[in-house]
Design a protein around this motif. Structure first.
Motif, PDB file in Angstrom:
ATOM      1  N   UNK A 130      48.293  45.619 -26.160  1.00  6.11           N
ATOM      2  CA  UNK A 130      47.760  44.657 -25.173  1.00  6.11           C
ATOM      3  C   UNK A 130      46.239  44.518 -25.330  1.00  6.11           C
ATOM      4  N   UNK A 131      45.572  45.608 -25.663  1.00  4.89           N
ATOM      5  CA  UNK A 131      44.131  45.542 -25.907  1.00  4.89           C
ATOM      6  C   UNK A 131      43.861  44.631 -27.109  1.00  4.89           C
ATOM      7  N   UNK A 132      44.646  44.794 -28.177  1.00  7.67           N
ATOM      8  CA  UNK A 132      44.432  43.982 -29.378  1.00  7.67           C
ATOM      9  C   UNK A 132      44.696  42.501 -29.105  1.00  7.67           C
ATOM     10  N   UNK A 133      45.754  42.197 -28.375  1.00  9.19           N
ATOM     11  CA  UNK A 133      46.041  40.794 -28.029  1.00  9.19           C
ATOM     12  C   UNK A 133      44.905  40.228 -27.190  1.00  9.19           C
TER      13      UNK A 133
ATOM     14  N   UNK B 241      39.974  36.874 -26.502  1.00  7.53           N
ATOM     15  CA  UNK B 241      38.545  36.767 -26.216  1.00  7.53           C
ATOM     16  C   UNK B 241      37.782  36.247 -27.435  1.00  7.53           C
ATOM     17  N   UNK B 242      38.104  36.788 -28.598  1.00  5.18           N
ATOM     18  CA  UNK B 242      37.433  36.391 -29.836  1.00  5.18           C
ATOM     19  C   UNK B 242      37.656  34.908 -30.126  1.00  5.18           C
TER      20      UNK B 242
ATOM     21  N   UNK C  39      44.678  38.761 -35.782  1.00  3.39           N
ATOM     22  CA  UNK C  39      45.821  37.847 -35.876  1.00  3.39           C
ATOM     23  C   UNK C  39      46.992  38.532 -36.588  1.00  3.39           C
ATOM     24  N   UNK C  40      46.705  39.214 -37.689  1.00  6.08           N
ATOM     25  CA  UNK C  40      47.769  39.884 -38.443  1.00  6.08           C
ATOM     26  C   UNK C  40      48.471  40.933 -37.575  1.00  6.08           C
ATOM     27  N   UNK C  41      47.707  41.685 -36.795  1.00  5.10           N
ATOM     28  CA  UNK C  41      48.283  42.704 -35.918  1.00  5.10           C
ATOM     29  C   UNK C  41      49.155  42.066 -34.844  1.00  5.10           C
ATOM     30  N   UNK C  42      48.663  40.970 -34.279  1.00  8.46           N
ATOM     31  CA  UNK C  42      49.414  40.303 -33.213  1.00  8.46           C
ATOM     32  C   UNK C  42      50.680  39.647 -33.770  1.00  8.46           C
TER      33      UNK C  42
ATOM     34  N   UNK D  76      53.030  33.277 -21.282  1.00  6.13           N
ATOM     35  CA  UNK D  76      51.656  32.850 -21.016  1.00  6.13           C
ATOM     36  C   UNK D  76      50.740  33.180 -22.197  1.00  6.13           C
ATOM     37  N   UNK D  77      50.852  34.379 -22.720  1.00  8.18           N
ATOM     38  CA  UNK D  77      50.018  34.772 -23.856  1.00  8.18           C
ATOM     39  C   UNK D  77      50.378  33.974 -25.098  1.00  8.18           C
TER      40      UNK D  77
END
Length: 195
Positions: free
Chosen positions: A59-62, A67-68, A109-112, A121-122
Motif C-alpha cells: 500500500x505504501x508503494x501504490x 503521489x509521484x 509501476x513495475x512493482x504495482x 478507486x486506486x
C-alpha cells in the motif's frame, strides 16, 4: 557514506511525509532490499506508526506511485504549455519513458503491476494517469497535424502503449535498449504516422 538526495522531507502531512521517505528509501536501498523499517527510519517514525497510516508495504508503494504521478502530472502540464508543439512532443516522450533501469517512478509501476491493488478507486486513479498522458499527447498531435479529435486520441493511446512496451526493455537493461533508443524509436514511429 550517505548519499545526497533531491528529496526534501517535511512534516505538515504525515502521509505525505511517509511517502517522501519511501521515495528516499527506494533511491537509497532499492526495491529488492526495501523494508518498511527503511521507510520508517527515513521518516523518523516507528515501523508500526508507518503501518498505521498505510497498512502494508504494498500500500505504501501504490500510494508513493500515486503521489509521484500526481506531482509529475502537474509539472508536465506546466512545462509543456511553455513549449512549441515539436519541442513539447519530444519533451513529453522524455518525461514518459524511464531514464534508465533504476528509474524510481517506473520501478514503482513495475512493482504495482506485479502486485496490483484490489480496490477499484486506486485502479481508476492509476488509469486516470494513463488517460492524462494520452490526452496531453493527443493535444500536441492536434497542434502538429490535421488529425481530428478521435484520430488523435487513437494515435496517442497506441503510442503511449508503445512507450509502455519499450519501457520494459529499458527497465530490464537490455543492451542497446536504453532511454535514448526508446525515445528515438517512439519519435520515429510518431513522425512516420504524422508525415
Amino acid at each position: 557514506m550517505v548519499r545526497e538526495s533531491k528529496i526534501t522531507l517535511e512534516r505538515p502531512d504525515m502521509r505525505a511525509h511517509v511517502l517522501k521517505a519511501a521515495l528516499l528509501a527506494i533511491e537509497e536501498v532499492g526495491f529488492t532490499q526495501l523494508r518498511v523499517k527503511d521507510i520508517a527510519d527515513r521518516a523518523g517514525m516507528s515501523t508500526s506508526h508507518v503501518l498505521y497510516y498505510f497498512g502494508s508495504r504494498d500500500r505504501i508503494l501504490v500510494s508513493t506511485l500515486l503521489m509521484s504521478e500526481a506531482d509529475l502530472d502537474e509539472r508536465r502540464g506546466a512545462e509543456l504549455a511553455r513549449l512549441d508543439a515539436r519541442a513539447a512532443l519530444d519533451r513529453l516522450v522524455e518525461l514518459y519513458l524511464p531514464q534508465g533501469p533504476q528509474d524510481v517512478r517506473w520501478r514503482l509501476w513495475a512493482q504495482v503491476i506485479a502486485r496490483p491493488p484490489d480496490d477499484e478507486e486506486t485502479l481508476l486513479r492509476l488509469d486516470g494517469f494513463f488517460r492524462s498522458w494520452a490526452a496531453e499527447l493527443a493535444a500536441i498531435v492536434r497542434r502538429l497535424s490535421d488529425l481530428g479529435a478521435e484520430a488523435a486520441e487513437d494515435f496517442a493511446v497506441r503510442h503511449c502503449r508503445l512507450m509502455d512496451g519499450l519501457s520494459g526493455d529499458v527497465l530490464l537493461g537490455i543492451p542497446g535498449h536504453d532511454a535514448l533508443w526508446a525515445k528515438e524509436t517512439v519519435l520515429a514511429s510518431m513522425r512516420r504516422e504524422l508525415a
